[in-house]
Each structure stands twice: as C-alpha cells, then as structure tokens.
Scaffold this motif. Sequence first.
Motif, mmCIF file in Angstrom:
data_model
loop_
_atom_site.group_PDB
_atom_site.id
_atom_site.type_symbol
_atom_site.label_atom_id
_atom_site.label_comp_id
_atom_site.label_asym_id
_atom_site.label_seq_id
_atom_site.Cartn_x
_atom_site.Cartn_y
_atom_site.Cartn_z
ATOM 1 N N LYS A 199 78.125 2.066 85.731
ATOM 2 C CA LYS A 199 79.519 2.480 85.562
ATOM 3 C C LYS A 199 79.689 3.987 85.744
ATOM 4 O O LYS A 199 80.620 4.445 86.432
ATOM 5 N N LYS A 200 78.811 4.783 85.146
ATOM 6 C CA LYS A 200 78.942 6.235 85.241
ATOM 7 C C LYS A 200 78.756 6.711 86.685
ATOM 8 O O LYS A 200 79.468 7.611 87.149
ATOM 9 N N ARG A 201 77.796 6.134 87.389
ATOM 10 C CA ARG A 201 77.583 6.517 88.795
ATOM 11 C C ARG A 201 78.792 6.135 89.641
ATOM 12 O O ARG A 201 79.214 6.887 90.521
ATOM 13 N N ALA A 202 79.361 4.970 89.368
ATOM 14 C CA ALA A 202 80.531 4.529 90.126
ATOM 15 C C ALA A 202 81.729 5.437 89.848
ATOM 16 O O ALA A 202 82.483 5.784 90.759
ATOM 17 N N GLU A 203 81.903 5.841 88.585
ATOM 18 C CA GLU A 203 83.005 6.740 88.247
ATOM 19 C C GLU A 203 82.833 8.094 88.911
ATOM 20 O O GLU A 203 83.802 8.698 89.390
ATOM 21 N N SER A 204 81.591 8.584 88.957
ATOM 22 C CA SER A 204 81.315 9.858 89.623
ATOM 23 C C SER A 204 81.608 9.770 91.114
ATOM 24 O O SER A 204 82.207 10.680 91.708
ATOM 25 N N LEU A 205 81.210 8.647 91.736
ATOM 26 C CA LEU A 205 81.474 8.454 93.161
ATOM 27 C C LEU A 205 82.970 8.347 93.423
ATOM 28 O O LEU A 205 83.476 8.870 94.427
ATOM 29 N N LEU A 206 83.700 7.699 92.525
ATOM 30 C CA LEU A 206 85.149 7.578 92.672
ATOM 31 C C LEU A 206 85.804 8.960 92.643
ATOM 32 O O LEU A 206 86.659 9.265 93.483
ATOM 33 N N ARG A 207 85.405 9.811 91.700
ATOM 34 C CA ARG A 207 85.982 11.157 91.617
ATOM 35 C C ARG A 207 85.694 11.954 92.877
ATOM 36 O O ARG A 207 86.572 12.649 93.411
ATOM 37 N N GLN A 208 84.461 11.846 93.379
ATOM 38 C CA GLN A 208 84.098 12.562 94.600
ATOM 39 C C GLN A 208 84.906 12.061 95.789
ATOM 40 O O GLN A 208 85.394 12.846 96.612
ATOM 41 N N THR A 209 85.076 10.747 95.875
ATOM 42 C CA THR A 209 85.817 10.163 96.988
ATOM 43 C C THR A 209 87.288 10.557 96.924
ATOM 44 O O THR A 209 87.898 10.884 97.954
ATOM 45 N N GLN A 210 87.878 10.558 95.740
ATOM 46 C CA GLN A 210 89.270 10.976 95.592
ATOM 47 C C GLN A 210 89.451 12.420 96.058
ATOM 48 O O GLN A 210 90.440 12.762 96.720
ATOM 49 N N LYS A 211 88.489 13.250 95.725
ATOM 50 C CA LYS A 211 88.566 14.670 96.072
ATOM 51 C C LYS A 211 88.484 14.886 97.580
ATOM 52 O O LYS A 211 89.181 15.741 98.145
ATOM 53 N N GLU A 212 87.618 14.104 98.254
ATOM 54 C CA GLU A 212 87.360 14.322 99.680
ATOM 55 C C GLU A 212 88.284 13.512 100.586
ATOM 56 O O GLU A 212 88.453 13.846 101.765
ATOM 57 N N PHE A 213 88.888 12.468 100.051
ATOM 58 C CA PHE A 213 89.696 11.568 100.872
ATOM 59 C C PHE A 213 91.007 12.246 101.277
ATOM 60 O O PHE A 213 91.740 12.755 100.434
ATOM 61 N N ASN A 214 91.273 12.270 102.584
ATOM 62 C CA ASN A 214 92.499 12.890 103.087
ATOM 63 C C ASN A 214 93.183 11.925 104.043
ATOM 64 O O ASN A 214 92.829 11.852 105.217
ATOM 65 N N PRO A 215 94.171 11.169 103.579
ATOM 66 C CA PRO A 215 94.827 10.186 104.449
ATOM 67 C C PRO A 215 95.576 10.796 105.621
ATOM 68 O O PRO A 215 95.819 10.141 106.611
ATOM 69 N N GLU A 216 95.926 12.083 105.529
ATOM 70 C CA GLU A 216 96.670 12.717 106.615
ATOM 71 C C GLU A 216 95.817 12.872 107.869
ATOM 72 O O GLU A 216 96.319 12.846 108.984
ATOM 73 N N THR A 217 94.530 13.064 107.677
ATOM 74 C CA THR A 217 93.639 13.273 108.817
ATOM 75 C C THR A 217 92.647 12.135 108.987
ATOM 76 O O THR A 217 91.708 12.238 109.764
ATOM 77 N N MET A 218 92.828 11.060 108.225
ATOM 78 C CA MET A 218 91.885 9.952 108.243
ATOM 79 C C MET A 218 91.857 9.255 109.600
ATOM 80 O O MET A 218 92.885 8.829 110.117
ATOM 81 N N GLN A 219 90.692 9.182 110.202
ATOM 82 C CA GLN A 219 90.509 8.452 111.447
ATOM 83 C C GLN A 219 90.147 7.014 111.115
ATOM 84 O O GLN A 219 89.433 6.752 110.156
ATOM 85 N N GLN A 220 90.685 6.090 111.881
ATOM 86 C CA GLN A 220 90.303 4.706 111.679
ATOM 87 C C GLN A 220 88.794 4.575 111.876
ATOM 88 O O GLN A 220 88.262 4.913 112.934
#
Length: 208
Positions: A43-64
């Motif tokens: 659970k802790k590793r998944a929560e850490s990965l979720l926070r990192q992904t939220q931080k890096e995820f940019n839908p404006e420039t997201m390529q399919q």
Amino acid sequence: MINVAGHLREQNGTYQMVLSWKDETGKRRTKSISTGLPVKGNKKRAESLLRQTQKEFNPETMQQVGDLSVPEYLTRWLRESVMNLSPDTYGRYAYDMGRVIIPYFERKRLSLKALTPRDLETFFRYERQQEEATVQQLLDWHKELTDALQYAVDSNWLKANPVKTVDPCLDNSPVLFNDFLMDWLKMMKSRVAITTYANYEIVITRRR
C-alpha cells in the motif's frame, strides 16, 4: 497548470491508479494506470507511486501511448517500473532492453499499437539464427517483453498482449523475404568490405 486528482483501487489483485482532471472544456477526464504492485504488503509503495504519477502527469502534452514507437514505450516502461521491481530484476531488465531488445526494434520503426505476434516471432527468430541466443536468453527476453507489454494492457493502451502467444524457442511462422534480406544484410556488415556492404545495402533497400 491542470490539477490532477488521483486515488488507488484494487483490480485483479493489484493496485491501479485512477487519475482524473478537467479538460479545456470543463469535462471530467479519467485515466487508469496499473502500478503492477500486488495489493498485499504494497500500500505505501502504491501511494508513493500515485503521488509521483500525479506530479509528473500532464494531460495537456500527453501523447497517446499507443502511438509511441516500441523503443520509446519500452524506455518509458522501464522508467515507470523502477519502483515495482527489485534492484536486481530492474538491472537485468534494463540491461537486456538496452543491449538487445530496444536496438532491434529501433531498426523496425513500429509503433506500440502496430506491434503484432509476427513481429515478435521475427525478433526471436533473428536472435536464435543470427545472434545464436541461448534458450535461457530467449526465455528471459520473452518474460521481460511479457511484463512490459502487459503493463500496456493493464493501462488500457493495448487490448491484448501480443507476446503471450509467441513461443520464443520455436520457428512457428514463415520468414518474410524482406525480413530475411534485412537480417542477412546486418549479418554481412561485419564480414565483407565496406564498399561491398554498401553495394549490398543499395541493392536491397531499393528492392524493398
């Protein structure tokens, strides 16, 4: 800056990240991405990965992702899987991808969504016949490709995993003549004079 919300959910025994945001029209968008982590004890590793992904995820420039080339996708998968694999496993995967798998597919110029079982059969056949790969190497590469492409399936970027139906140790499809010529050309590069190789390359690439 678009605010990306996220939460975890359990699916088939693993944690999935569910991201959500509003697009430029105000419509709510969502995306599901597998962590690859089993629910039990992670659970802790998944929560850490979720926070990192939220931080890096940019839908404006997201390529399919399906439009990425196979090498681009595999490089991305390695970057995103670093938290999900043990250091030894990650090191082995990164070594094999960088030394064998990615260089091969860089010559093929295939997108992830265009990758087929036949393309993967051709890869394994080339490694068996031209590079004299051992059975263990073939099985290792098959496992690594299975893990990498399953991540795309779990993340809804592919409908099915194309490597699962491929036996890396058997010739179960005919060699396409163009594939044979290109594999032969690579083999001859280190065996003939540069001028001879250049002439071979001109003839073969024109023929294609």
